[in-house]
Write a protein that holds these residues in place. Sequence first.
Motif, PDB file in Angstrom:
ATOM      1  N   ALA A 100      -7.409   3.083  -6.711  1.00  0.00           N
ATOM      2  CA  ALA A 100      -6.345   2.091  -6.492  1.00  0.00           C
ATOM      3  C   ALA A 100      -5.411   2.618  -5.396  1.00  0.00           C
ATOM      4  CB  ALA A 100      -5.576   1.850  -7.796  1.00  0.00           C
ATOM      5  N   PRO A 101      -5.884   2.638  -4.143  1.00  0.00           N
ATOM      6  CA  PRO A 101      -5.088   3.250  -3.067  1.00  0.00           C
ATOM      7  C   PRO A 101      -3.721   2.595  -2.876  1.00  0.00           C
ATOM      8  CG  PRO A 101      -7.052   2.110  -2.200  1.00  0.00           C
ATOM      9  CD  PRO A 101      -7.198   2.130  -3.674  1.00  0.00           C
ATOM     10  N   GLY A 102      -3.548   1.385  -3.388  1.00  0.00           N
ATOM     11  CA  GLY A 102      -2.259   0.703  -3.256  1.00  0.00           C
ATOM     12  C   GLY A 102      -1.128   1.413  -3.991  1.00  0.00           C
ATOM     13  N   ILE A 103      -1.463   2.194  -5.024  1.00  0.00           N
ATOM     14  CA  ILE A 103      -0.418   2.888  -5.792  1.00  0.00           C
ATOM     15  C   ILE A 103      -0.193   4.313  -5.293  1.00  0.00           C
ATOM     16  CG2 ILE A 103      -0.904   1.569  -7.904  1.00  0.00           C
ATOM     17  CD1 ILE A 103      -2.293   4.131  -8.991  1.00  0.00           C
ATOM     18  N   ARG A 104      -1.029   4.715  -4.377  1.00  0.00           N
ATOM     19  CA  ARG A 104      -1.043   6.113  -3.939  1.00  0.00           C
ATOM     20  C   ARG A 104       0.345   6.658  -3.563  1.00  0.00           C
ATOM     21  NH1 ARG A 104      -5.025   9.416  -0.733  1.00  0.00           N
ATOM     22  NH2 ARG A 104      -3.717  10.706   0.556  1.00  0.00           N
ATOM     23  N   GLU A 105       1.016   5.977  -2.638  1.00  0.00           N
ATOM     24  CA  GLU A 105       2.287   6.500  -2.139  1.00  0.00           C
ATOM     25  C   GLU A 105       3.332   6.579  -3.255  1.00  0.00           C
ATOM     26  OE1 GLU A 105       5.404   5.702   1.500  1.00  0.00           O
ATOM     27  OE2 GLU A 105       3.575   4.514   1.379  1.00  0.00           O
ATOM     28  N   GLN A 106       3.399   5.497  -4.048  1.00  0.00           N
ATOM     29  CA  GLN A 106       4.389   5.456  -5.126  1.00  0.00           C
ATOM     30  C   GLN A 106       4.116   6.567  -6.159  1.00  0.00           C
ATOM     31  OE1 GLN A 106       4.485   1.949  -7.663  1.00  0.00           O
ATOM     32  NE2 GLN A 106       6.679   1.729  -7.257  1.00  0.00           N
ATOM     33  N   MET A 107       2.850   6.719  -6.494  1.00  0.00           N
ATOM     34  CA  MET A 107       2.466   7.754  -7.464  1.00  0.00           C
ATOM     35  C   MET A 107       2.850   9.146  -6.958  1.00  0.00           C
ATOM     36  SD  MET A 107      -1.355   8.236  -8.995  1.00  0.00           S
ATOM     37  CE  MET A 107      -1.542   8.037 -10.751  1.00  0.00           C
ATOM     38  N   PHE A 108       2.645   9.378  -5.688  1.00  0.00           N
ATOM     39  CA  PHE A 108       2.937  10.702  -5.131  1.00  0.00           C
ATOM     40  C   PHE A 108       4.447  10.982  -5.089  1.00  0.00           C
ATOM     41  CE2 PHE A 108      -1.267  10.951  -2.487  1.00  0.00           C
ATOM     42  CZ  PHE A 108      -1.974  10.907  -3.675  1.00  0.00           C
ATOM     43  N   TYR A 109       5.252   9.929  -4.936  1.00  0.00           N
ATOM     44  CA  TYR A 109       6.710  10.125  -4.962  1.00  0.00           C
ATOM     45  C   TYR A 109       7.217  10.297  -6.399  1.00  0.00           C
ATOM     46  CZ  TYR A 109       7.536   9.278  -0.008  1.00  0.00           C
ATOM     47  OH  TYR A 109       7.556   9.394   1.360  1.00  0.00           O
ATOM     48  N   VAL A 110       6.561   9.638  -7.327  1.00  0.00           N
ATOM     49  CA  VAL A 110       6.996   9.708  -8.731  1.00  0.00           C
ATOM     50  C   VAL A 110       6.716  11.089  -9.325  1.00  0.00           C
ATOM     51  CG1 VAL A 110       6.382   8.902 -11.061  1.00  0.00           C
ATOM     52  CG2 VAL A 110       6.915   7.243  -9.268  1.00  0.00           C
ATOM     53  N   PHE A 111       5.612  11.708  -8.934  1.00  0.00           N
ATOM     54  CA  PHE A 111       5.198  12.976  -9.558  1.00  0.00           C
ATOM     55  C   PHE A 111       6.290  14.055  -9.544  1.00  0.00           C
ATOM     56  CE2 PHE A 111       3.091  17.182  -8.944  1.00  0.00           C
ATOM     57  CZ  PHE A 111       2.730  17.381 -10.263  1.00  0.00           C
ATOM     58  N   ASN A 154       9.423   2.628 -15.643  1.00  0.00           N
ATOM     59  CA  ASN A 154       8.344   2.224 -14.738  1.00  0.00           C
ATOM     60  C   ASN A 154       8.532   2.912 -13.374  1.00  0.00           C
ATOM     61  OD1 ASN A 154      10.118   0.712 -13.085  1.00  0.00           O
ATOM     62  ND2 ASN A 154      10.030  -0.986 -14.549  1.00  0.00           N
ATOM     63  N   PRO A 155       7.522   2.872 -12.519  1.00  0.00           N
ATOM     64  CA  PRO A 155       7.602   3.622 -11.249  1.00  0.00           C
ATOM     65  C   PRO A 155       8.831   3.267 -10.409  1.00  0.00           C
ATOM     66  CG  PRO A 155       5.350   2.856 -11.616  1.00  0.00           C
ATOM     67  CD  PRO A 155       6.191   2.254 -12.702  1.00  0.00           C
ATOM     68  N   ASP A 156       9.145   1.978 -10.278  1.00  0.00           N
ATOM     69  CA  ASP A 156      10.306   1.593  -9.450  1.00  0.00           C
ATOM     70  C   ASP A 156      11.591   2.209  -9.997  1.00  0.00           C
ATOM     71  OD1 ASP A 156       8.875   0.109  -7.633  1.00  0.00           O
ATOM     72  OD2 ASP A 156       9.016  -1.745  -8.803  1.00  0.00           O
ATOM     73  N   SER A 157      11.750   2.150 -11.334  1.00  0.00           N
ATOM     74  CA  SER A 157      12.981   2.676 -11.936  1.00  0.00           C
ATOM     75  C   SER A 157      13.042   4.195 -11.809  1.00  0.00           C
ATOM     76  CB  SER A 157      13.054   2.280 -13.418  1.00  0.00           C
ATOM     77  OG  SER A 157      13.021   0.873 -13.541  1.00  0.00           O
ATOM     78  N   LEU A 158      11.906   4.846 -11.938  1.00  0.00           N
ATOM     79  CA  LEU A 158      11.894   6.305 -11.775  1.00  0.00           C
ATOM     80  C   LEU A 158      12.344   6.698 -10.368  1.00  0.00           C
ATOM     81  CD1 LEU A 158       8.601   7.179 -13.680  1.00  0.00           C
ATOM     82  CD2 LEU A 158      10.799   8.284 -14.097  1.00  0.00           C
TER      83      LEU A 158
END
Length: 294
Positions: A100-111, A154-158
């Motif tokens: 799911a490459p669409g979540i890639r950037e967000q996931m990497f910032y959330v980690f 959720n990712p946005d709130s994090l």
Amino acid sequence: MTESHNDFSSVPNKSQLSMKADCENCFGLCCVVLPFSASSDFARDKDAGHACQNLQSDFRCGIHNRLRESGFRGCTVYDCFGAGQKVSQVTFEGRDWRRAPGIREQMFYVFPIMRQLHELIWYLSEALTLRQAYPIYDALSLALDKTERLTYLNPDSLLELNIPEHRAEVNKLLLQTSELVRDEARQRYKDSLKRKKNHGRGIDLIGANLKRADFRCANLRGAYLIAADLRGADLRAADLIGVDFRDADLRGADLTESIFLTQSQINSALGDADTKLPPSLTHPLHWFDPDKKK
Ligand code: SF4
């Protein structure tokens, strides 16, 4: 990414158990998100957001059993405090950044945000096990509840969280805990304890000869003890939060009763069977394997 074994007593508390990295349920986040520079810890450079060339398609490390021998000692030291599996399985509900490459950037910032929250949970959980911290137990419990709730956003709130502000709030409580623990220990050791030294946050003791030094009840928060000779040193009831122990020689040192010490710090140091650790930590395998010592 860490390696350890359980030949010695280990009793992490329940909250701390959930903070243990579970690489099987993580999409190799630390192996992608973090940058590293070629050094004694990493065999080559890697930019942030690029997968390490040893990361396989199943998100396992292709050299997991020979990291140290292959020049990736830093990977055996890093600890995500369970943030990897939380982001992979909870925040992003099992979706991975490859499919799911669409979540890639967000996931990497959330980690890295999640890692900071989990690290705070680790420290707060430890503080709540300390009887000396009883006077501030309610405040510690509230801070732990709040921090745990934040990890389920959720990712946005994090991404919108003010992490420095939250860290500062928690840090006040950890400092209070430290004072309570060390004051109580000072009373117990008063007959043998020399004048209280003020080491100050982040003191530079790199490479220092501290053999058999008496650091009981010391505040060593953030101290640089890289490659220091701490053989036989007494660090009982010392506050060791954030201390850089890379290559420090802890053979025969006593770290029982010390507070805010993590497995990652221990993994980065040298030690032996005579090194005494708090019960929640284990002696790393590489301390006993001549092929993995460096
Ligand atoms: S060497 Fe292995 S553990 Fe280290 S970053 Fe690469 S894939 Fe991850």
